[in-house]
Design an enzyme around this catalytic site. Structure first.
Site, PDB file in Angstrom:
ATOM      1  N   LEU A 148     -18.004  14.331   4.236  1.00  0.00           N
ATOM      2  CA  LEU A 148     -19.435  14.448   3.978  1.00  0.00           C
ATOM      3  C   LEU A 148     -19.721  15.778   3.281  1.00  0.00           C
ATOM      4  CD1 LEU A 148     -20.903  13.104   7.348  1.00  0.00           C
ATOM      5  CD2 LEU A 148     -20.951  11.966   5.124  1.00  0.00           C
ATOM      6  N   GLU A 186     -28.510  14.016  12.030  1.00  0.00           N
ATOM      7  CA  GLU A 186     -28.393  12.838  11.169  1.00  0.00           C
ATOM      8  C   GLU A 186     -27.237  11.977  11.676  1.00  0.00           C
ATOM      9  OE1 GLU A 186     -28.428   9.890   8.474  1.00  0.00           O
ATOM     10  OE2 GLU A 186     -26.597  11.074   8.701  1.00  0.00           O
TER      11      GLU A 186
HETATM   12  N1  CP6 Z   1     -25.087   6.568   7.351  1.00  0.00           N
HETATM   13  C1  CP6 Z   1     -25.777   7.643   7.707  1.00  0.00           C
HETATM   14  C2  CP6 Z   1     -23.733   6.596   7.284  1.00  0.00           C
HETATM   15  C3  CP6 Z   1     -23.034   7.771   7.612  1.00  0.00           C
HETATM   16  C4  CP6 Z   1     -23.816   8.901   7.969  1.00  0.00           C
HETATM   17  N2  CP6 Z   1     -25.170   8.805   8.013  1.00  0.00           N
HETATM   18  C5  CP6 Z   1     -21.571   7.820   7.608  1.00  0.00           C
HETATM   19  C6  CP6 Z   1     -20.866   8.577   6.681  1.00  0.00           C
HETATM   20  C7  CP6 Z   1     -19.470   8.623   6.724  1.00  0.00           C
HETATM   21  C8  CP6 Z   1     -18.804   7.908   7.686  1.00  0.00           C
HETATM   22  C9  CP6 Z   1     -19.482   7.138   8.599  1.00  0.00           C
HETATM   23  C10 CP6 Z   1     -20.855   7.096   8.554  1.00  0.00           C
HETATM   24  N3  CP6 Z   1     -23.096   5.467   6.918  1.00  0.00           N
HETATM   25  N4  CP6 Z   1     -27.124   7.579   7.766  1.00  0.00           N
HETATM   26  C11 CP6 Z   1     -23.205  10.193   8.313  1.00  0.00           C
HETATM   27  C12 CP6 Z   1     -23.107  10.392   9.773  1.00  0.00           C
HETATM   28 CL1  CP6 Z   1     -17.104   7.995   7.751  1.00  0.00          CL
END
Ligand code: CP6
Length: 235
Positions: A75, A82
Site C-alpha cells: 500500500l 481505513e
Molecule cells: N479496500 C480498502 C481494500 C484494501 C484496503 N482498503 C486492501 C488493499 C490491499 C490488500 C487487501 C485489502 N481492498 N478500502 C486497504 C486496507 Cl492486500
C-alpha cells in the site's frame, strides 16, 4: 473408350447431385429444429441458469487522487482506521452463521504480510492461472483460475455470506464489467501518492453514488491524510 468414360462421369454427376440435394434437405431440417420453440426455450433457460449459478458480489478498494491503489506490491499509505474499515466491512456478515468470502488476485495475496494470511474470519479465495506461483498456498481456502470460475465455484459452497472482491488492478478491471458486481465500496483518499497499480475509471452511467447505513459519511482524517468512504450501486 472415350464415350464410356463420359457416360461414367455423367452417372457420377447425377449421383453427386442426388447426394447434394439430400444434404441440403438435411441442413434445412436441422435449421428448423434449432429454431423450434422448444430448443429456443431450452437455450434461454440454460443462459439464465448460468447467470444464477454465479454469485453476486461487492468490490472494495481504496484509491488516492491519481486513482492509485498500490506501489511495489504494497500500500502507498499507512492508514490504520481505513484498514479497520476494510476488515469490518469484509468480515461482518448479515447472516451470522456464515463467513464472508474475500476474492483476490495472486499478487494481492502475496502482498499481505504472512502473519495476516489468511485474512481471519473470512474464506480466502485466490485467483491464479498457475497454482504453483501462489505463495504460502496451504493458507489459501480455495484457488480458481479466473474470476468467473471463482464466482461459480463459491456459489456452490452453500455459503450465505457476502462475497467481496478485494483487488488488485486486473481483478478490479474484470469485476466492474460483470453484471454480478452489485456495489463498489471505494475509499477516496484526498492526496496523490506514487503508484504503479490503479483502480479503473468508474462508468457513472452504470454505477451511481448511494449510501449504506454501515458506512460513515463524514470526512475521515489520520496521519494528516483526508479521505472519504463512498458507495456506488449498479443501476
Ligand atoms: N479496500 C480498502 C481494500 C484494501 C484496503 N482498503 C486492501 C488493499 C490491499 C490488500 C487487501 C485489502 N481492498 N478500502 C486497504 C486496507 Cl492486500
Amino acid at each position: 473408350m472415350a464415350h464410356v468414360i463420359v457416360d461414367q462421369l455423367d452417372e457420377i454427376e447425377t449421383k453427386l447431385l442426388g447426394v447434394t440435394g439430400r444434404f441440403e434437405q438435411m441442413q434445412e431440417t436441422l435449421k428448423s429444429k434449432i429454431e423450434s420453440p422448444d430448443i429456443k426455450k431450452y437455450t434461454q433457460q440454460s443462459a439464465s441458469c448460468e447467470q444464477t449459478m454465479k454469485s453476486d458480489f461487492f468490490v472494495i478498494a481504496a484509491a488516492c487522487k491519481n486513482n492509485g491503489i498500490g506501489y511495489l506490491n504494497r500500500l502507498p499509505w499507512k492508514l490504520k482506521k481505513e484498514m479497520a474499515y476494510f476488515n469490518k466491512m469484509t468480515t461482518e456478515s448479515p447472516e451470522l452463521a456464515h463467513k464472508n468470502i474475500v476474492i483476490m488476485g495472486r499478487k494481492t495475496w502475496s502482498s499481505i504480510p504472512p502473519k495476516y494470511r489468511p485474512m481471519k474470519d473470512r474464506t480466502n479465495v485466490v485467483l491464479s492461472r498457475t497454482v504453483s506461483t501462489i505463495e504460502d498456498r496451504d493458507s489459501v481456502d480455495h484457488i480458481f483460475s479466473s474470476l468467473p470460475d471463482a464466482l461459480e465455484g463459491v456459489s456452490q459452497l452453500r455459503n450465505k455470506g457476502q462475497v467481496w472482491v478485494i483487488g488488485g488492478q486486473s481483478i478490479y478491471e474484470e469485476a466492474l464489467r460483470l453484471p454480478q458486481c452489485k456495489r463498489i465500496y471505494l475509499t477516496r483518499i484526498d492526496r496523490e501518492f506514487e503508484c504503479d497499480t490503479f483502480f479503473p475509471e468508474l462508468d457513472e452511467s452504470v454505477y451511481k453514488l448511494t449510501s449504506d447505513p454501515a458506512v460513515p459519511e463524514e470526512e475521515q482524517e489520520e496521519e494528516d491524510v483526508k479521505y472519504r468512504f463512498t458507495v456506488y450501486e449498479r443501476v
